[in-house]
Scaffold this active site. Structure first.
Site, mmCIF file in Angstrom:
data_model
loop_
_atom_site.group_PDB
_atom_site.id
_atom_site.type_symbol
_atom_site.label_atom_id
_atom_site.label_comp_id
_atom_site.label_asym_id
_atom_site.label_seq_id
_atom_site.Cartn_x
_atom_site.Cartn_y
_atom_site.Cartn_z
ATOM 1 N N ASN A 1 1.244 -28.268 -94.745
ATOM 2 C CA ASN A 1 2.018 -27.945 -95.946
ATOM 3 C C ASN A 1 1.483 -26.617 -96.468
ATOM 4 O O ASN A 1 0.431 -26.566 -97.079
ATOM 5 C CB ASN A 1 1.865 -29.052 -96.980
ATOM 6 C CG ASN A 1 2.618 -28.759 -98.275
ATOM 7 O OD1 ASN A 1 3.047 -27.630 -98.523
ATOM 8 N ND2 ASN A 1 2.754 -29.767 -99.114
ATOM 9 N N HIS B 1 11.501 -29.112 -97.513
ATOM 10 C CA HIS B 1 10.083 -28.752 -97.553
ATOM 11 C C HIS B 1 9.254 -29.984 -97.220
ATOM 12 O O HIS B 1 9.370 -31.022 -97.883
ATOM 13 C CB HIS B 1 9.688 -28.232 -98.934
ATOM 14 C CG HIS B 1 8.202 -28.130 -99.109
ATOM 15 N ND1 HIS B 1 7.484 -27.065 -98.636
ATOM 16 C CD2 HIS B 1 7.296 -28.976 -99.653
ATOM 17 C CE1 HIS B 1 6.201 -27.257 -98.896
ATOM 18 N NE2 HIS B 1 6.059 -28.416 -99.514
ATOM 19 N N LEU C 1 -2.753 -35.146 -107.062
ATOM 20 C CA LEU C 1 -1.453 -35.700 -106.720
ATOM 21 C C LEU C 1 -1.514 -37.212 -106.880
ATOM 22 O O LEU C 1 -2.337 -37.871 -106.249
ATOM 23 C CB LEU C 1 -1.079 -35.349 -105.274
ATOM 24 C CG LEU C 1 -1.105 -33.870 -104.887
ATOM 25 C CD1 LEU C 1 -0.805 -33.715 -103.403
ATOM 26 C CD2 LEU C 1 -0.106 -33.083 -105.717
ATOM 27 N N LEU D 1 -11.622 -38.938 -94.607
ATOM 28 C CA LEU D 1 -10.924 -37.713 -94.209
ATOM 29 C C LEU D 1 -10.399 -37.826 -92.781
ATOM 30 O O LEU D 1 -9.303 -37.337 -92.469
ATOM 31 C CB LEU D 1 -11.845 -36.499 -94.345
ATOM 32 C CG LEU D 1 -11.217 -35.148 -93.979
ATOM 33 C CD1 LEU D 1 -9.984 -34.874 -94.828
ATOM 34 C CD2 LEU D 1 -12.236 -34.021 -94.140
ATOM 35 N N GLY E 1 4.738 -33.782 -97.186
ATOM 36 C CA GLY E 1 3.857 -34.687 -96.455
ATOM 37 C C GLY E 1 4.714 -35.684 -95.712
ATOM 38 O O GLY E 1 5.910 -35.832 -95.997
ATOM 39 N N LEU F 1 -7.184 -39.678 -92.972
ATOM 40 C CA LEU F 1 -6.139 -38.847 -93.577
ATOM 41 C C LEU F 1 -5.612 -37.805 -92.595
ATOM 42 O O LEU F 1 -4.411 -37.528 -92.551
ATOM 43 C CB LEU F 1 -6.677 -38.144 -94.832
ATOM 44 C CG LEU F 1 -6.832 -39.013 -96.076
ATOM 45 C CD1 LEU F 1 -7.618 -38.261 -97.151
ATOM 46 C CD2 LEU F 1 -5.458 -39.419 -96.610
ATOM 47 N N CYS F 2 -6.518 -37.229 -91.812
ATOM 48 C CA CYS F 2 -6.108 -36.202 -90.854
ATOM 49 C C CYS F 2 -5.143 -36.764 -89.817
ATOM 50 O O CYS F 2 -4.281 -36.044 -89.310
ATOM 51 C CB CYS F 2 -7.330 -35.594 -90.164
ATOM 52 S SG CYS F 2 -8.221 -34.406 -91.186
ATOM 53 N N PHE G 1 -3.019 -29.184 -96.331
ATOM 54 C CA PHE G 1 -2.528 -27.853 -96.714
ATOM 55 C C PHE G 1 -3.006 -26.740 -95.784
ATOM 56 O O PHE G 1 -4.108 -26.791 -95.232
ATOM 57 C CB PHE G 1 -2.935 -27.535 -98.159
ATOM 58 C CG PHE G 1 -2.216 -28.374 -99.177
ATOM 59 C CD1 PHE G 1 -0.878 -28.150 -99.445
ATOM 60 C CD2 PHE G 1 -2.868 -29.401 -99.840
ATOM 61 C CE1 PHE G 1 -0.200 -28.929 -100.366
ATOM 62 C CE2 PHE G 1 -2.205 -30.188 -100.763
ATOM 63 C CZ PHE G 1 -0.866 -29.953 -101.035
#
Length: 377
Positions: free
Chosen positions: A332, A299, A261, A50, A302, A53-54, A209
């Site tokens: 997002n 939009h 996803l 994580l 990502g 990813l951040c 998100f």
């Protein structure tokens, strides 16, 4: 095509924008420790994943409904495998209504006409489920007339904001004198879960998100000296890619919404974006290869999607600056995010040209696009 700054009075225009957020602001640098503390998880491998990813999402800050107070009241939300959809919907239904009302009020104030002049409501959310729907609670909360005509779009995901704008455009153009309130509202509580080695893709959502609401007023033939049109909505198209339904897969279960996803999503968008955009651009009379003569309100699903789109279309870096700013500041936020992108575009007037595209990608895989004219130049 019409000349610069001239309005085609038959086409719908965006007359005002508004936004709202929950009170909880999360700094990305503190998210990992807070999330693992709140979910009572101490798995070092998941925590490291994580953390990576951040950093890659490019998100800096986000607003969220989730709070320590909510977790104290509903500790079961942080426990794996418990049926919590009722609790989640109780929280989400109230939260999205509150945010949608606040965003709409902000938008109506900027619009400058009385709330009684709103004739239609288009309401978009993938974060609630109830009968009657959020469209009615929004109308009631704003004090709209019971004769206000309502349309509700549920579970359109990240393409919901542009889908709602397409619907609002059709309504405005086919009902002379109408003024359409488009409201979007989202919260991630509906899918909040503790980390799990069995669901590594959940961590992408945790890192990416955010929550919030957006609003627009749409109408054709703006009243001079009263209304100040921002964008003219020239042509709107939608396209879904056959046999890609599982690429963005969401299901409402007893534990809330579960999203998956697939990794190939950015590649699929890259492979199909040029043909989709050329359909819209060709209508404007602009050479279909002169992408940098357009503005791009995309939009920000990502960073990978934005990077691939930029590379595929050979866009100058500043063309997606509003999308990247919105992603960094709000994450997002699903259907809401296109409102934040458009606001940043207006703020960065030096980079906004006469014509451009409003784009979003969502479940289906569905492409939404609107050929748009900037009226603020």
């Amino acid at each position: 095509m019409e000349g610069r700054n001239e309005i085609n009075f038959g086409n719908a225009t965006i007359l005002a924008l508004g936004k709202a957020f929950p009170h909880q602001l999360v700094m990305q640098e503190f998210l990992v420790d807070g999330y693992f503390k709140n979910t009572n998880c101490d798995d070092p491998e998941l925590k490291q994943r994580l953390t990576r990813l951040c950093k890659t999402t490019t998100v800096k800050t986000r607003y969220v409904v989730m709070s320590e107070e909510i977790l104290k009241k509903y500790p079961e939300l942080a426990v794996e495998g418990l049926p919590t959809v009722k609790q989640r919907l109780d929280i989400c239904n109230a939260a999205v209504t509150e945010m949608a009302i606040e965003a709409s009020q902000s938008c109506i104030k900027k619009w400058g006409r009385p709330i009684s002049d709103i004739t239609h409501v288009v309401y978009v959310s993938s974060s609630e489920a109830r009968l009657p729907g959020g469209d009615l609670y929004l109308a009631k909360g704003l004090g709209l007339s019971p004769e206000t005509k309502r349309v509700m779009l549920y579970f359109a995901g990240c393409s919901g904001g542009v889908a709602g704008l397409r619907v609002a455009k059709d309504i405005a153009e086919n009902n002379p004198g109408s003024r359409v309130l488009l409201a979007t509202s989202e919260t991630t509580i509906i899918g909040f879960k503790p980390p799990s080695v069995d669901r590594p893709y959940d961590l992408v959502g945790v890192a990416l998100f955010g929550d919030g609401a957006g609003a627009m007023i749409i109408g054709s033939s703006p009243i001079r000296d009263i209304e100040r049109p921002l964008f003219e909505l020239h042509t709107a198209i939608q396209h879904f890619l056959p046999d890609t339904e599982k690429i963005i897969d969401g299901r409402l279960t007893e534990e809330g919404i579960s999203f998956k996803l697939e990794r190939e999503l950015p590649q699929i968008i890259e492979d199909n974006i040029e043909g989709f955009c050329d359909k819209l651009i060709s209508i404007s009379g602009i050479n279909d290869r002169e992408y940098n003569k357009l503005f791009w309100a995309v939009h920000p699903g990502g960073p990978a999607i934005l990077n691939r789109l930029e590379k595929k279309l050979d866009l100058s870096p500043e063309k997606l600056s509003a999308s990247r700013r919105a992603l960094a500041d709000y994450g997002n936020a699903s259907s809401n995010t296109i409102v934040y992108v458009l606001e940043y575009m207006l703020e960065e007037k030096k980079d906004i040209t006469d014509w451009g595209l409003i784009l979003a990608f969502g479940p289906g895989i569905t492409f939404e696009g609107i050929l748009t004219k900037n009226l603020t130049v």
